[in-house]
Scaffold this active site. Structure first.
Site, PDB file in Angstrom:
ATOM      1  N   PRO A 224     -22.812 -34.052  14.839  1.00 15.00           N
ATOM      2  CA  PRO A 224     -21.532 -34.200  14.134  1.00 15.00           C
ATOM      3  C   PRO A 224     -21.306 -33.103  13.096  1.00 15.00           C
ATOM      4  O   PRO A 224     -22.262 -32.580  12.525  1.00 15.00           O
ATOM      5  CB  PRO A 224     -21.646 -35.569  13.457  1.00 15.00           C
ATOM      6  CG  PRO A 224     -23.073 -35.946  13.505  1.00 15.00           C
ATOM      7  CD  PRO A 224     -23.691 -35.206  14.636  1.00 15.00           C
ATOM      8  N   GLU A 445     -43.251 -21.661  17.463  1.00 12.97           N
ATOM      9  CA  GLU A 445     -42.303 -21.070  18.412  1.00 12.97           C
ATOM     10  C   GLU A 445     -42.656 -19.618  18.715  1.00 12.97           C
ATOM     11  O   GLU A 445     -42.568 -19.174  19.862  1.00 12.97           O
ATOM     12  CB  GLU A 445     -40.870 -21.156  17.878  1.00 12.97           C
ATOM     13  CG  GLU A 445     -40.362 -22.573  17.624  1.00 12.97           C
ATOM     14  CD  GLU A 445     -40.408 -23.467  18.854  1.00 12.97           C
ATOM     15  OE1 GLU A 445     -40.254 -22.946  19.976  1.00 12.97           O
ATOM     16  OE2 GLU A 445     -40.601 -24.684  18.693  1.00 12.97           O
TER      17      GLU A 445
HETATM   18  P1  ADP Z   1     -17.314 -32.278  14.994  1.00 16.49           P
HETATM   19  O1  ADP Z   1     -16.068 -32.538  15.764  1.00 16.49           O
HETATM   20  O2  ADP Z   1     -18.319 -31.450  15.727  1.00 16.49           O
HETATM   21  O3  ADP Z   1     -17.924 -33.496  14.410  1.00 16.49           O
HETATM   22  P2  ADP Z   1     -15.490 -30.909  13.285  1.00 16.49           P
HETATM   23  O4  ADP Z   1     -14.938 -29.922  14.226  1.00 16.49           O
HETATM   24  O5  ADP Z   1     -14.657 -32.115  13.030  1.00 16.49           O
HETATM   25  O6  ADP Z   1     -16.926 -31.371  13.731  1.00 16.49           O
HETATM   26  O7  ADP Z   1     -15.847 -30.162  11.938  1.00 16.49           O
HETATM   27  C1  ADP Z   1     -15.518 -30.688  10.696  1.00 16.49           C
HETATM   28  C2  ADP Z   1     -15.125 -29.574   9.752  1.00 16.49           C
HETATM   29  O8  ADP Z   1     -16.252 -28.768   9.429  1.00 16.49           O
HETATM   30  C3  ADP Z   1     -14.131 -28.622  10.353  1.00 16.49           C
HETATM   31  O9  ADP Z   1     -12.839 -29.061  10.141  1.00 16.49           O
HETATM   32  C4  ADP Z   1     -14.414 -27.329   9.637  1.00 16.49           C
HETATM   33  O10 ADP Z   1     -13.771 -27.298   8.393  1.00 16.49           O
HETATM   34  C5  ADP Z   1     -15.897 -27.401   9.387  1.00 16.49           C
HETATM   35  N1  ADP Z   1     -16.651 -26.698  10.429  1.00 16.49           N
HETATM   36  C6  ADP Z   1     -17.533 -27.274  11.286  1.00 16.49           C
HETATM   37  N2  ADP Z   1     -18.068 -26.353  12.103  1.00 16.49           N
HETATM   38  C7  ADP Z   1     -17.503 -25.180  11.795  1.00 16.49           C
HETATM   39  C8  ADP Z   1     -17.635 -23.853  12.322  1.00 16.49           C
HETATM   40  N3  ADP Z   1     -18.471 -23.565  13.310  1.00 16.49           N
HETATM   41  N4  ADP Z   1     -16.878 -22.874  11.749  1.00 16.49           N
HETATM   42  C9  ADP Z   1     -16.034 -23.163  10.738  1.00 16.49           C
HETATM   43  N5  ADP Z   1     -15.862 -24.376  10.220  1.00 16.49           N
HETATM   44  C10 ADP Z   1     -16.587 -25.393  10.718  1.00 16.49           C
HETATM   45 ZN    ZN Z   2     -43.595 -26.070  21.534  1.00 22.17          ZN
END
Ligand code: ADP
Ligand code: ZN
Ligand code: MG
Length: 634
Positions: A224, A445
């Site tokens: 998540p 690793e």
């Molecule tokens: P998931 O759906 O994987 O649970 P989200 O896409 O809802 O996560 O991410 C929640 C928030 O965290 C996003 O709205 C963003 O602000 C931030 N975030 C998460 N991952 C990234 C990423 N790789 N790059 C930039 N912002 C991110």
């Molecule tokens: Zn191993």
């Protein structure tokens, strides 16, 4: 069978235009019908008033009238048609009387008047002739209007429950999502894979002309807060096509059939507006594996899941609909969802490594007043195990702190304090490694990688990482050589050595075995046992299948001698492999340590950088890289 049946009935009873169009049509109809109701009632009352029969003075009975007419007591009479009444003057003053609407009744009245020599006029009421059918018509219209209105209102209520428009998918029109790949950091591989989908959606014809098979369903899987939802929205922003998003939890309602109806509507709309993207967030809420024994809510989820499967099968790859789904529990998904033609492509979304974290911090610092001395690189290094959402949170906390302190810029102390707050905060669920564990995992690793470079029969390492995932502390990715249809004993021995290299590394580092290599050892044991028991590679047992040997003895299984020989052979293979791994690590200690150090600094290393580091260890020729699935070692 059941699924085809399901689909047929569903298609039949739901054959209208796109649901949102239907909905707005219905709304207009309700408004028009409601407005028409008072108008119709008014007209009806007016018509009723006009069409009421005329009266005049006192009413007298028909028999009285007949007597009075023959007695000459009526001075003047007007016969009204079609009112079927007589009005006139008698010796008692003005009167009226009604007679039956039949022709005989009228003839009798006329002859009575004639018999009394009464001056008689027959008045044809032309207006009445029109008004009366008009009145009945208005009455009918009024009833029909009322009925249709009630029907629509009831159906409308139903639609709020079953419907798409009100509580269903959120729809973004093309170009409405402002998020693009630029807003996502640290997920380069995933973004690259999804860029392909974007290209396809932008020009489906081109792909069709090439006969290219484009995946229908793509599963974004990862922990998540790491950007699955974000990435899906970025695809929508990039592709500029309509984007329908719905959360899996929204499909599973307490009313049976609601989820299935929503899925049906969702896909119907999608097909009507292709090319487009359908995004199902939290797929596991619908798509959990079906368990025997019904729990409450189980049936509902199952019908919903069935409907989803039906829809996934029901559109062609050429239709221009691409379904993205996100989950952080890919392990619990029903296997039926992952079959070819459904979500058969999986894109893994990982926790970001240090480079990714820096990128994410930069994205979230955009548009915020960041001090010149603020060093996001330091922040990135201090936040191993943080998800993208955690990092967004760090920047936000830092901004709050700066504001509370009356600063006009966010500087380093605020950022570092924010990191601590996020670590200590109640929402922190991600695992942050202690420096001690980090060191052990890095050496572990690195050990796999160095030994595999030294073992000619082993697979090529292409990435090593200590970003934690699931239970494993770190990961070493291998690209398999030519898939071993026929593996030589020495190649399998090399594999055993690579599997046990993690254990060897831990032993060399700390002087004792640790628990970090549990799954490596399990895999090594399974492989060694297979070599002896099935492949006939045992030194003393020789070319003998133990399954075959057990069969000749019937129920009893292996003879005690064979069983103990098997154990000995397996142990011997594993011991030799471990010794080999220890020797390799000792011989290439400097490379091993350098690699481990690099991992502690950067968390992951891959591609040319990795090759360069391992160059000194390499021996013998390498099989070429293939495109088969990666092998991953914990
Ligand atoms: P998931 O759906 O994987 O649970 P989200 O896409 O809802 O996560 O991410 C929640 C928030 O965290 C996003 O709205 C963003 O602000 C931030 N975030 C998460 N991952 C990234 C990423 N790789 N790059 C930039 N912002 C991110
Ligand atoms: Zn191993
Ligand atoms: Mg999400």
């Amino acid at each position: 069978m059941r699924r085809t049946l399901l689909r047929r009935t569903r298609d039949d009873d739901h054959d209208e235009s796109a649901p949102d169009e239907g909905l707005s049509n219905r709304r207009t109809a309700i408004i028009v019908l409601t407005a028409a109701l008072p108008v119709l009632i008014g007209l009806y009352l007016i018509a009723l008033y006009w069409s009421r029969p005329e009266t005049y003075g006192e009413e007298i009975r028909l028999d009285e009238f007949n007597t009075m007419a023959s007695a000459g007591r009526i001075h003047d009479a007007v016969v009204l048609v079609p009112d079927s009444r007589v009005i006139g003057e008698s010796d008692r003053g003005p009167f009226w009387t009604a007679f039956g609407a039949s022709e005989t009744a009228m003839n009798r009245v006329l002859s009575a008047l004639e018999g009394g020599n009464v001056p008689t006029t027959v008045r044809q009421q032309w207006g009445k002739g029109l008004i009366m059918p008009l009145t009945s018509l208005l009455g009918v219209l009024l009833i029909v209007d009322g009925f249709v209105l009630v029907f629509l209102l009831i159906r409308g209520r139903g639609d709020a429950l079953f419907g798409f428009g009100k509580s269903g998918a959120r729809q973004l029109q093309s170009g409405e999502s402002k998020i693009t790949f630029k807003d996502v950091a640290g997920l380069d591989e995933a973004a690259e894979e999804l860029a392909e989908i974007r290209d396809y959606l932008q020009a489906p014809e081109r792909f069709l002309a090439m006969g290219a098979a484009v995946p229908k369903g793509i599963l974004l899987a990862g922990p998540p807060g790491c950007g699955k939802t974000l990435l899906a929205r970025a695809v929508a922003g990039e592709a500029g096509v309509p984007f329908y998003s719905m959360s899996g939890a929204g499909f599973v309602e307490m009313f049976v059939g609601v989820g299935a109806a929503r899925i049906r509507d969702l896909f119907k709309t999608a097909k009507a507006t292709a090319p487009c993207i359908v995004f199902i967030d939290e797929l596991d809420a619908v798509g959990r594996g079906r368990v025997a024994g019904s729990v409450i809510g189980q049936d509902e989820r199952e019908t919903t899941l069935n409907q989803l499967l039906v829809e996934m099968d029901g559109f062609e790859m050429v239709s221009g609909v691409v379904v993205l789904a996100a989950t952080n529990r890919p392990d619990v998904l029903d296997h039926a969802l992952l079959r070819p033609g459904r979500f058969d492509r999986r894109v893994t979304i990982d926790r970001p490594d240090v480079k990714g974290r820096l990128g994410i911090l930069k994205i979230h610092a955009r548009g915020k007043p960041l001090s010149d001395q603020a060093d996001l690189e330091v922040v990135a290094k201090r936040t191993p195990g943080f998800s993208g959402a955690d990092l967004a949170n760090v920047v936000n906390e830092a901004a709050l702190l700066a504001a509370r302190r009356g600063r006009d810029e966010i500087s380093q102390p605020e950022l570092l304090e924010a990191v601590e707050r996020v670590i200590a905060g109640p929402e922190r669920r991600t695992r942050v490694l202690s420096p001690h564990d980090r060191r052990i995992i890095a050496y572990h690793e690195a050990g796999h990688a160095v030994v595999s470079a030294a073992a000619p029969g082993a697979d090529v390492v292409h990435k090593v990482s200590i970003v934690s995932r699931g239970h494993a502390g770190g990961m070493t990715w291998f690209t398999p050589g030519d898939e071993l249809m026929v593996a030589a004993r020495s190649q399998l021995e090399d594999r055993l050595m690579v599997l046990l290299a993690g254990r060897a590394a831990e032993q060399l580092l700390t002087g004792e075995p640790s628990s970090g290599s549990q799954s490596d050892i399990e895999r090594a044991t399974v492989l060694a046992k297979r070599m002896v028991a099935q492949l006939g590679m045992g030194k003393t047992l020789g070319p003998m299948s133990l399954a075959g040997a057990a069969e000749t003895r019937g129920e009893a299984g292996l003879s005690p001698r064979l069983a103990s020989d098997l154990d000995e052979e397996v142990q011997e293979l594993l011991r030799v492999a471990l010794t080999g791994a220890l020797a390799v690590l000792e011989r290439h200690q400097s490379v091993w340590e350098a690699l481990a150090q690099k991992l502690m600094d950067d968390e992951s290393i891959e591609g040319p950088d990795l090759e360069l580091m391992l160059d000194g260890v390499r021996s013998g020729s390498r099989p070429s890289r293939t495109d088969s699935d990666d092998i991953v070692l914990g």
